[in-house]
Design an enzyme around this catalytic site. Structure first.
Site, mmCIF file in Angstrom:
data_model
loop_
_atom_site.group_PDB
_atom_site.id
_atom_site.type_symbol
_atom_site.label_atom_id
_atom_site.label_comp_id
_atom_site.label_asym_id
_atom_site.label_seq_id
_atom_site.Cartn_x
_atom_site.Cartn_y
_atom_site.Cartn_z
ATOM 1 N N LYS A 210 0.840 -1.202 0.000
ATOM 2 C CA LYS A 210 0.000 0.000 0.000
ATOM 3 C C LYS A 210 0.880 1.260 0.000
ATOM 4 O O LYS A 210 0.711 2.151 -0.801
ATOM 5 C CB LYS A 210 -0.923 -0.029 1.223
ATOM 6 C CG LYS A 210 -1.832 1.165 1.336
ATOM 7 C CD LYS A 210 -2.777 1.030 2.521
ATOM 8 C CE LYS A 210 -3.497 2.348 2.760
ATOM 9 N NZ LYS A 210 -4.408 2.307 3.902
ATOM 10 N N GLU A 216 10.422 -4.676 4.583
ATOM 11 C CA GLU A 216 10.507 -6.096 4.207
ATOM 12 C C GLU A 216 10.199 -6.266 2.721
ATOM 13 O O GLU A 216 10.902 -6.972 1.994
ATOM 14 C CB GLU A 216 9.495 -6.925 5.021
ATOM 15 C CG GLU A 216 9.810 -7.047 6.497
ATOM 16 C CD GLU A 216 9.193 -5.936 7.343
ATOM 17 O OE1 GLU A 216 8.859 -4.868 6.779
ATOM 18 O OE2 GLU A 216 9.049 -6.133 8.563
ATOM 19 N N GLY A 284 -4.921 -1.831 4.924
ATOM 20 C CA GLY A 284 -4.129 -2.974 4.450
ATOM 21 C C GLY A 284 -4.810 -4.306 4.711
ATOM 22 O O GLY A 284 -4.880 -5.175 3.848
ATOM 23 N N ARG A 285 -5.356 -4.483 5.909
ATOM 24 C CA ARG A 285 -5.964 -5.773 6.275
ATOM 25 C C ARG A 285 -7.371 -5.931 5.695
ATOM 26 O O ARG A 285 -8.029 -6.940 5.952
ATOM 27 C CB ARG A 285 -5.967 -5.937 7.791
ATOM 28 C CG ARG A 285 -6.571 -4.775 8.546
ATOM 29 C CD ARG A 285 -6.232 -4.831 10.036
ATOM 30 N NE ARG A 285 -6.697 -3.662 10.769
ATOM 31 C CZ ARG A 285 -6.019 -2.529 10.895
ATOM 32 N NH1 ARG A 285 -4.846 -2.387 10.300
ATOM 33 N NH2 ARG A 285 -6.496 -1.523 11.596
ATOM 34 N N GLU A 370 -5.001 -6.628 14.632
ATOM 35 C CA GLU A 370 -4.461 -5.314 14.259
ATOM 36 C C GLU A 370 -5.577 -4.263 14.341
ATOM 37 O O GLU A 370 -5.318 -3.097 14.612
ATOM 38 C CB GLU A 370 -3.857 -5.348 12.849
ATOM 39 C CG GLU A 370 -2.927 -4.182 12.565
ATOM 40 C CD GLU A 370 -2.087 -4.356 11.305
ATOM 41 O OE1 GLU A 370 -0.902 -4.691 11.404
ATOM 42 O OE2 GLU A 370 -2.629 -4.136 10.201
ATOM 43 N N HIS A 401 -6.195 -33.214 17.707
ATOM 44 C CA HIS A 401 -5.123 -34.074 18.217
ATOM 45 C C HIS A 401 -3.961 -33.244 18.737
ATOM 46 O O HIS A 401 -2.849 -33.752 18.871
ATOM 47 C CB HIS A 401 -4.672 -35.031 17.108
ATOM 48 C CG HIS A 401 -5.768 -35.967 16.717
ATOM 49 N ND1 HIS A 401 -6.000 -37.162 17.370
ATOM 50 C CD2 HIS A 401 -6.749 -35.847 15.789
ATOM 51 C CE1 HIS A 401 -7.061 -37.752 16.843
ATOM 52 N NE2 HIS A 401 -7.538 -36.977 15.880
ATOM 53 N N LYS A 525 9.260 -1.015 14.147
ATOM 54 C CA LYS A 525 9.893 -0.682 12.854
ATOM 55 C C LYS A 525 11.023 0.312 13.073
ATOM 56 O O LYS A 525 12.120 0.162 12.529
ATOM 57 C CB LYS A 525 8.868 -0.040 11.911
ATOM 58 C CG LYS A 525 7.791 -0.950 11.384
ATOM 59 C CD LYS A 525 6.957 -0.185 10.363
ATOM 60 C CE LYS A 525 5.664 -0.870 10.013
ATOM 61 N NZ LYS A 525 4.786 -0.078 9.170
#
Ligand SMILES: O=P(O)(O)OC[C@H]1O[C@](O)(CO)[C@@H](O)[C@@H]1O
Length: 564
Positions: A210, A216, A284-285, A370, A401, A525
């Site tokens: 965005k 990263e 973003g999400r 978030e 399990h 960050k």
């Protein structure tokens, strides 16, 4: 604002009424069902293609009425309508929150600052469709004339989790002749493993960011560009002249960008024609149904992508128009508040009974945590009540399990959503198709066991030795929602995601927090940037705390020992 105008949540009469109601205690689910033969029918809603059963919750009609009164009093419906209208309800970033416009029909009118944004949305969708078709048909050729066979999405957070999750969910609908990889981690191993067996001449990189400043993503995209250019430089002398100007021609054929930041995209060397735009009013999400979904659209085709958008829209319409007592996102949101705020539940499990939903809960973690991992109110005052839960879970039956033991017999209350389907999707046939009933038998058995448990008398009646009775007794009374649909289609996926988007919205509205900012990720960050020179060059970093200074020293010693 004076407290009388905007009372503190815990001082509201609706809140204290719920607290009193909780203090009175609830009968066990066994008793609630025994007393009300119609409970399963009454406590179920249909929303689009989803059937939601919430009868196995620790609630009565009174609980539901009180929760709905709380929603009304806290202005959930007014805020919902403001969101759909495009008002700037993301107060700390002063932005509209309009992911719902991403799936609006062509003729809808939704304005931000006086401009109808719907035509822009459809223009980008059309551009994406044209591009996806060219990749899928083989018309788009790479730098050396080969067709594209591999698509690598580079992004992180919302620019990765959504497309990566949805690609996995809709695998049965994907073009099997194309390979899709999703790279997010700045750990070089991620990009290495994603590209080591790929032919650069057949590989398209989609750089999804965005902001186009996320360290990263930009680091991985830069490394991917080097990988590509190096391969062409080494292998194709006929192209060498193009590398004198940074290999723009090769980059133009092998890199596209998904972003809101045209300037940074151009600065990276990606042709603006190869940029697919979205806007600051898409969080973003909340973005994988925007241009961020390009890799998914290439995988499933524009038609299926539009079916998915239709599914989102169906749930948007339901959320906007269904009455409170039959409004699925509202109910899920309020039930979460009931447990988080009145039972002190710390977490919420989402347990899909579909292999294709393996990344679904990881996606929901960002969406929910978030959005609602906040401890100040919209106006900046601290909250004095719990906000978002820890969201976790993996597909059944694997979880059964591993950690279900704790849900069944541990000391914590863990509300859970069980998501399952009546029919398996896609290519399954024969024995593999028949396994679906066994999968779903587990699905139904688990929510039954969680709700009703097994009494000591029932255990004894089976002849269990007395010293084992306590160990083999199941208290039950564990709340679950069951979400059932016919088949996991693109539309159903859209409906499920929008269901959770709006659930998260409802909770944020009641808690009076801004669900659409994410300042909590900033400090890490900044500190990472500060620490990096200490790791790479052994630089003295002023202001590091003693623990981190010692750890960095240990890291450098270990690193140098390895290198020597
Ligand atoms: O798409 P971008 O700008 O690279 O951001 C990636 C992710 O980083 C975050 O800002 C958190 O750091 C998320 O909200 C976002 O989805």
């Amino acid at each position: 604002m004076a407290e009388s105008e905007f009372p503190k949540l815990t001082h509201r009469p609706q809140w204290t009424a719920l607290a009193d109601h909780r203090a009175e205690g609830q009968p066990h689910l066994r008793e609630l069902f025994a007393a009300d033969p119609g409970r399963a029918q009454r406590y179920a809603v249909r929303a689009g293609d989803l059937y939601l059963d919430y009868s196995k919750h620790l609630i009565t009609d009174e609980t539901l009425a009180l929760l709905q009164e709380l929603a009304t009093a806290t202005g959930v419906f007014a805020l919902r309508d403001a969101m759909f209208r495009g008002e700037k309800i993301n107060v700390t970033e002063r932005r509209a929150v309009l992911h719902t416009a991403l799936r609006a029909p062509r003729d809808a009118v939704i304005e931000v600052d006086g401009e109808n944004v719907v035509p822009k949305v459809h223009a980008v969708l059309d551009k994406m469709a044209g591009f996806a078709d060219r990749i899928r048909s083989g018309e788009w050729l790479g730098h050396t004339g080969k067709r594209i066979r591999n698509v690598v999405n580079i992004g992180i957070g919302g620019s990765d989790l959504g497309p990566a999750m949805a690609y996995e969910v809709l695998r049965p609908y994907t073009a099997r002749e194309l390979t899709f990889r999703f790279v997010s981690n700045v750990d070089g191993a991620d990009l290495h493993e994603a590209t080591r067996d790929l032919d650069p001449a057949e590989t398209l990189f989609i750089v999804a960011s965005k902001t186009f400043t996320t360290i990263e993503t930009i680091t991985n995209a830069t490394s991917a560009r080097s990988w590509l250019l190096k391969a062409f430089d080494d292998g194709g002398t006929s192209h060498s002249s193009e590398f004198e100007n940074g290999g723009e021609k090769a980059v133009a054929k092998h890199f596209v960008a998904l972003s809101t930041n045209g300037e940074k995209v151009t600065g990276f060397g990606i042709d603006p024609d190869n940029m697919f735009e979205f806007w600051d009013w898409v969080g973003g999400r909340y973005s994988y149904d925007s241009a961020i979904g390009l890799s998914l659209m290439i995988a499933i085709g524009p038609g299926r992508f539009r079916e998915m958008l239709d599914g989102f829209r169906l749930m948007d319409d339901h959320f906007r128009t269904a009455p409170a007592e039959a409004n699925a996102p509202l109910l899920l949101g309020l039930l979460g508040i009931w447990y988080g705020n009145f039972y002190d539940a710390q977490s919420h499990a989402v347990l899909p009974y579909s292999h294709y939903l393996s990344k679904f809960t990881a996606y929901l973690q960002q969406l929910d945590m978030e959005s609602n991992g906040k401890s100040v109110q919209r106006g900046g005052e601290p909250v004095e009540w719990q906000t978002g839960p820890v969201v976790w879970g993996t597909p059944g039956t694997n979880g059964q399990h591993a950690y279900y033991q704790l849900i069944h017999q541990g000391t914590r209350l863990i509300p859970a959503d069980f998501i399952g389907f009546a029919r398996p999707v896609g290519e399954l046939s024969g024995e593999l198709k028949a396994q679906h009933d066994l999968l779903m038998a587990n699905f139904f058995a688990q929510t039954q066991a969680l709700a009703f448990g097994k009494t000591a008398e029932e255990v004894r009646a089976e002849g269990v030795p007395e010293e084992q009775v306590a160990h083999r007794t199941f208290r039950g009374d564990h709340p679950t929602t069951t979400i059932l649909a016919g088949e996991l289609t693109p539309s159903v996926l859209g409906q499920l995601i929008a269901l959770y988007e709006h659930k998260v919205f409802v909770q944020g509205a009641v808690w009076n927090i801004d669900s659409f900012d994410q300042w909590g990720v900033e400090l890490g960050k900044v500190l990472a940037k500060r620490v990096e020179p200490a790791l790479t060059q052994g630089a003295d970093v002023p202001g590091l705390d003693p623990s981190t200074t010692a750890l960095v020293a240990a890291y450098r010693t270990l690193k140098n020992a390895q290198e020597n």
